[in-house]
Scaffold this motif. Sequence first.
Motif, PDB file in Angstrom:
ATOM      1  N   TYR A 148       9.344   3.475   7.829  1.00  0.00           N
ATOM      2  CA  TYR A 148       9.796   3.142   6.479  1.00  0.00           C
ATOM      3  C   TYR A 148       9.864   4.330   5.509  1.00  0.00           C
ATOM      4  CZ  TYR A 148      10.367   0.580   2.114  1.00  0.00           C
ATOM      5  OH  TYR A 148      10.834   0.131   0.904  1.00  0.00           O
ATOM      6  N   VAL A 168       4.197   1.615   0.982  1.00  0.00           N
ATOM      7  CA  VAL A 168       4.601   0.981   2.232  1.00  0.00           C
ATOM      8  C   VAL A 168       4.010  -0.418   2.377  1.00  0.00           C
ATOM      9  CG1 VAL A 168       4.803   1.285   4.710  1.00  0.00           C
ATOM     10  CG2 VAL A 168       4.638   3.277   3.250  1.00  0.00           C
ATOM     11  N   GLU A 169       2.743  -0.557   2.020  1.00  0.00           N
ATOM     12  CA  GLU A 169       2.077  -1.854   2.159  1.00  0.00           C
ATOM     13  C   GLU A 169       2.790  -2.918   1.324  1.00  0.00           C
ATOM     14  OE1 GLU A 169      -0.644  -2.826   4.182  1.00  0.00           O
ATOM     15  OE2 GLU A 169       0.154  -4.730   3.444  1.00  0.00           O
ATOM     16  N   GLU A 170       3.098  -2.555   0.080  1.00  0.00           N
ATOM     17  CA  GLU A 170       3.762  -3.483  -0.828  1.00  0.00           C
ATOM     18  C   GLU A 170       5.127  -3.903  -0.293  1.00  0.00           C
ATOM     19  OE1 GLU A 170       3.305  -2.512  -5.178  1.00  0.00           O
ATOM     20  OE2 GLU A 170       5.496  -2.506  -5.010  1.00  0.00           O
ATOM     21  N   ASP A 171       5.899  -2.928   0.149  1.00  0.00           N
ATOM     22  CA  ASP A 171       7.236  -3.235   0.651  1.00  0.00           C
ATOM     23  C   ASP A 171       7.175  -3.978   1.979  1.00  0.00           C
ATOM     24  OD1 ASP A 171       8.815  -0.188  -0.655  1.00  0.00           O
ATOM     25  OD2 ASP A 171       8.327  -2.119  -1.578  1.00  0.00           O
ATOM     26  N   TRP A 172       6.134  -3.721   2.725  1.00  0.00           N
ATOM     27  CA  TRP A 172       5.979  -4.458   3.981  1.00  0.00           C
ATOM     28  C   TRP A 172       5.778  -5.943   3.680  1.00  0.00           C
ATOM     29  CZ3 TRP A 172       6.975  -5.692   8.598  1.00  0.00           C
ATOM     30  CH2 TRP A 172       6.164  -6.591   9.304  1.00  0.00           C
ATOM     31  N   PHE A 176       7.666  -0.672  11.294  1.00  0.00           N
ATOM     32  CA  PHE A 176       7.951  -0.563   9.863  1.00  0.00           C
ATOM     33  C   PHE A 176       7.088   0.525   9.227  1.00  0.00           C
ATOM     34  CE2 PHE A 176       9.775  -2.190   6.019  1.00  0.00           C
ATOM     35  CZ  PHE A 176       8.833  -1.931   5.031  1.00  0.00           C
ATOM     36  N   PHE A 177       5.802   0.475   9.464  1.00  0.00           N
ATOM     37  CA  PHE A 177       4.909   1.459   8.861  1.00  0.00           C
ATOM     38  C   PHE A 177       5.217   2.876   9.332  1.00  0.00           C
ATOM     39  CE2 PHE A 177       1.631  -0.276   6.113  1.00  0.00           C
ATOM     40  CZ  PHE A 177       1.842  -1.632   6.250  1.00  0.00           C
ATOM     41  N   VAL A 196      12.905 -16.245   7.876  1.00  0.00           N
ATOM     42  CA  VAL A 196      13.823 -16.251   9.023  1.00  0.00           C
ATOM     43  C   VAL A 196      13.275 -17.146  10.125  1.00  0.00           C
ATOM     44  CG1 VAL A 196      14.701 -14.859  10.945  1.00  0.00           C
ATOM     45  CG2 VAL A 196      14.846 -13.983   8.631  1.00  0.00           C
ATOM     46  N   ILE A 244       6.714   5.669  -2.771  1.00  0.00           N
ATOM     47  CA  ILE A 244       6.844   4.590  -1.808  1.00  0.00           C
ATOM     48  C   ILE A 244       5.494   3.958  -1.518  1.00  0.00           C
ATOM     49  CG2 ILE A 244       7.553   4.011   0.536  1.00  0.00           C
ATOM     50  CD1 ILE A 244       9.409   6.417   0.449  1.00  0.00           C
ATOM     51  N   LYS A 288       6.952  -7.586   1.300  1.00  0.00           N
ATOM     52  CA  LYS A 288       8.255  -8.168   0.968  1.00  0.00           C
ATOM     53  C   LYS A 288       9.020  -8.509   2.239  1.00  0.00           C
ATOM     54  CE  LYS A 288       9.116  -5.734  -3.361  1.00  0.00           C
ATOM     55  NZ  LYS A 288       9.710  -4.504  -3.854  1.00  0.00           N
ATOM     56  N   VAL A 289       9.039  -7.545   3.147  1.00  0.00           N
ATOM     57  CA  VAL A 289       9.774  -7.752   4.396  1.00  0.00           C
ATOM     58  C   VAL A 289       9.133  -8.872   5.196  1.00  0.00           C
ATOM     59  CG1 VAL A 289      10.360  -6.689   6.609  1.00  0.00           C
ATOM     60  CG2 VAL A 289      10.671  -5.405   4.510  1.00  0.00           C
ATOM     61  N   ARG A 299      10.192 -12.172   4.054  1.00  0.00           N
ATOM     62  CA  ARG A 299      11.567 -12.477   4.443  1.00  0.00           C
ATOM     63  C   ARG A 299      11.677 -12.859   5.913  1.00  0.00           C
ATOM     64  NH1 ARG A 299      15.161  -7.677   1.995  1.00  0.00           N
ATOM     65  NH2 ARG A 299      16.858  -8.833   2.953  1.00  0.00           N
ATOM     66  N   ILE A 300      10.919 -12.200   6.762  1.00  0.00           N
ATOM     67  CA  ILE A 300      11.039 -12.563   8.167  1.00  0.00           C
ATOM     68  C   ILE A 300      10.324 -13.879   8.452  1.00  0.00           C
ATOM     69  CG2 ILE A 300      11.378 -10.188   8.898  1.00  0.00           C
ATOM     70  CD1 ILE A 300       8.683 -10.063  10.012  1.00  0.00           C
ATOM     71  N   GLU A 301       9.343 -14.213   7.638  1.00  0.00           N
ATOM     72  CA  GLU A 301       8.723 -15.527   7.803  1.00  0.00           C
ATOM     73  C   GLU A 301       9.746 -16.603   7.472  1.00  0.00           C
ATOM     74  OE1 GLU A 301       5.246 -15.346   5.350  1.00  0.00           O
ATOM     75  OE2 GLU A 301       4.145 -14.185   6.863  1.00  0.00           O
ATOM     76  N   GLN A 343      14.805  -1.953   3.768  1.00  0.00           N
ATOM     77  CA  GLN A 343      14.173  -3.261   3.962  1.00  0.00           C
ATOM     78  C   GLN A 343      15.171  -4.245   4.573  1.00  0.00           C
ATOM     79  OE1 GLN A 343      12.275  -4.646   0.324  1.00  0.00           O
ATOM     80  NE2 GLN A 343      11.476  -2.575   0.008  1.00  0.00           N
ATOM     81  N   TYR A 366      15.102  -7.900  12.669  1.00  0.00           N
ATOM     82  CA  TYR A 366      14.282  -9.015  13.140  1.00  0.00           C
ATOM     83  C   TYR A 366      15.149 -10.250  13.400  1.00  0.00           C
ATOM     84  CZ  TYR A 366      10.445 -12.337  13.523  1.00  0.00           C
ATOM     85  OH  TYR A 366       9.593 -13.295  13.988  1.00  0.00           O
TER      86      TYR A 366
END
Lengths: 336, 186
Positions: free
Chosen positions: B28, A64-68, B24-25, A78, A62, A70-71, A74-76, B50, B57
Motif C-alpha cells: 500500500y 496504512v492501518e486506517e486505510d486498511w 495490502f500492508f 463484497v 499514509i 476502509k478496504v 468494503r471487502i466485507e 484502495q 478481491y
Amino acid sequence: MKDKHQNNIPDQLLLKYLERKTTKEEKKTVENWLTDIDNQHHFSQLKKLWETVNQGDEFDLINVEEDWQKVKKRIEHVDKKRETSKLSPAFTMLARVAAVIVLMIAVGFLINYFISGPEMIILRTGQNQDMVTLSDGSNIYLNEFAELSYPEKFSGKTRTVHMKGEAYFEIAENKHKPFKVHTSNNASVEVLGTSFNIKTDTNSKLVTVNVTSGKVAFYETGQEENKVILAKNEKAVKQGSFIKKSEKEDLNFLSWKTGVLVFRNTPLEEVTKALTGYYNQSIVISDSLVQDLTFTSTIDNQPLLTVLDEIILVFNLEYVEKNDTIYLSQNQVLTP
Amino acid sequence: MKNPELQIINRLKSGDKKVFEDLFFDYYPTLTVFAKKYVGDMDTSREIVQDLFVRLYETREKINIHSSLKNYLYSAVRNRCLNHLKREKLHTEHTGNVLSIDESLENDIQAKIEQTEFEYLVWQEVSNLPDQCKRIFYLSRKEGKKNKEIAEQLGISIRTVETQISKALKRLRTNLRQYLSVLFIF
C-alpha cells in the motif's frame, strides 16, 4: 595537500556543501577533496541519500492501518453480496433452467429478426454521384466510388448508417434519436441534427470530417470516451487512434458536390493540389519560383482548361502536357 | 514466477483474507506514493490504490498474473492513474489528442518503481532511528535548524547534536549500502 582517505571530510561538512551553506574556505576544501574518484563516489551516495530523505515525507501522510480498515469494510460488503446471492440449490437449479429457456426463445426471436429485417439497403456509386433521402428526412450525398448502407426505417434508440468513401450529410434534427455514422477505417461520427462531410481513404486509412453546421462528435469506433467535438467550420482527421483537429481552414472540402473551388491568397502549390484532386488530373509545378505565387479566384463548375488558362494569364506561365501529367512553368518566351 | 509468489496468488484466489491483508500492508505505501507521481494528489492516490485492492478481491478467482505480483500491481496502478488523468483532461477541454502521447514520452517506468521503493526504504530507516537521534535528525533536516539552535532547544551540547547526526547518517549509509551503490548517479 590531497588526502585520499575518504573519511577525512566529515559527512556533516559535505551536507553543508550540498545545502550551499559552506564558507569559501570550506567550499575549497570539499572541492579539492572531490577531485578523487572514490571521494566522488562517496559524495554522490551521500547526495542521493540526502535527497531521498528529504523526499520521503509523503509516507508520513499514509496511515496504512486506517486505510486498511476502509478496504476491509468494503471487502466485507463484497462477501455479503456474494452470500445473499446464494439461494437454495433447488431454486438455483430451477432458475438456471428457466433462464436457459428464456434465452433460447430470445435467440430464436433475434435470429428471426436478423433474417427478416431490418433491411439494410446498400447504395453504391461508381463514376457517378448520387443522393438519397432517408426515412427521417435526412439527405445524404455520395461522391463517386462511395458506399452507404442504411435501413429502410430507423428503429431503436439511434439512427445508424455505415459508409465508405466520401459523402456529405444533411441530418434532420431529432434530439431523442442521435444519428450515428460508422465509417470504414473504424471511425464514428455522431450528431443530433447538422451538416457535415466525411471522407475515408482506403490507402492512407485516414478519415476526415468537415462540419458545415451544428456540432458533431467524432471518435474511433468503440472509443466514445475519447471523442472530439467539432463545431461549424471545424475539421479533424483520424489516423489510427489519433484524432487531430486541423488548424488550417479547408475551403474546398465540398467542391466534389458543389462544383465550386474557392481560392483566397492560396499558394499555387496548394491550388494545383486541389485541382489535381477535383479534376482527377495530375498537375505539377515544375518551377520552384512559381510555387509560392498566391491565387485568388472562385471557380464555378468550369472545365479544367478554362481554369488553367486563367492561371497562366494571371501569372504569365505556360503549361505542357506530358505522359498524362500537366506541367506548369514560367513563360519562357517573355522571361529573359 | 517465483514459487512463494505462486503460493500467495493461489491463496488470494481462494479468498484467504489474511494473505490479502498482508499484501495490502506490504504494498500500500509504495503503490500510493507511486500513484502520486502520476496524479499529484495524495487523496486521489490513496483512493486509486484502495479501489484496486477491493477490485482485486472482488475478482480474485479470475486473477491471471504472468509477470511478478509486484509488476502486476504497479502496472495496474499506473493504468488506473493514466485513465484518471484522461478523464480529468476531457472534463476540462475538448481537444482530442489522446494522452497516449504522454505515455510514449514516459521514461523508464521500472526506474520510477525502483525510486519509489528506495524512498520507502529510506523513510523506514529514518523512522527506525533511536528516539533522541531521530528527533535531532528531523530538526536538522526537516526544520533546517542549525546545530546550535537544536542544542539550545533540547538542552544538550552542540557536540552531542553533531555526533547524533553523524551517527544517523552513518547508520543510514550502512543499512542502505547495497541500494546506494546500485543507484550511483553523479
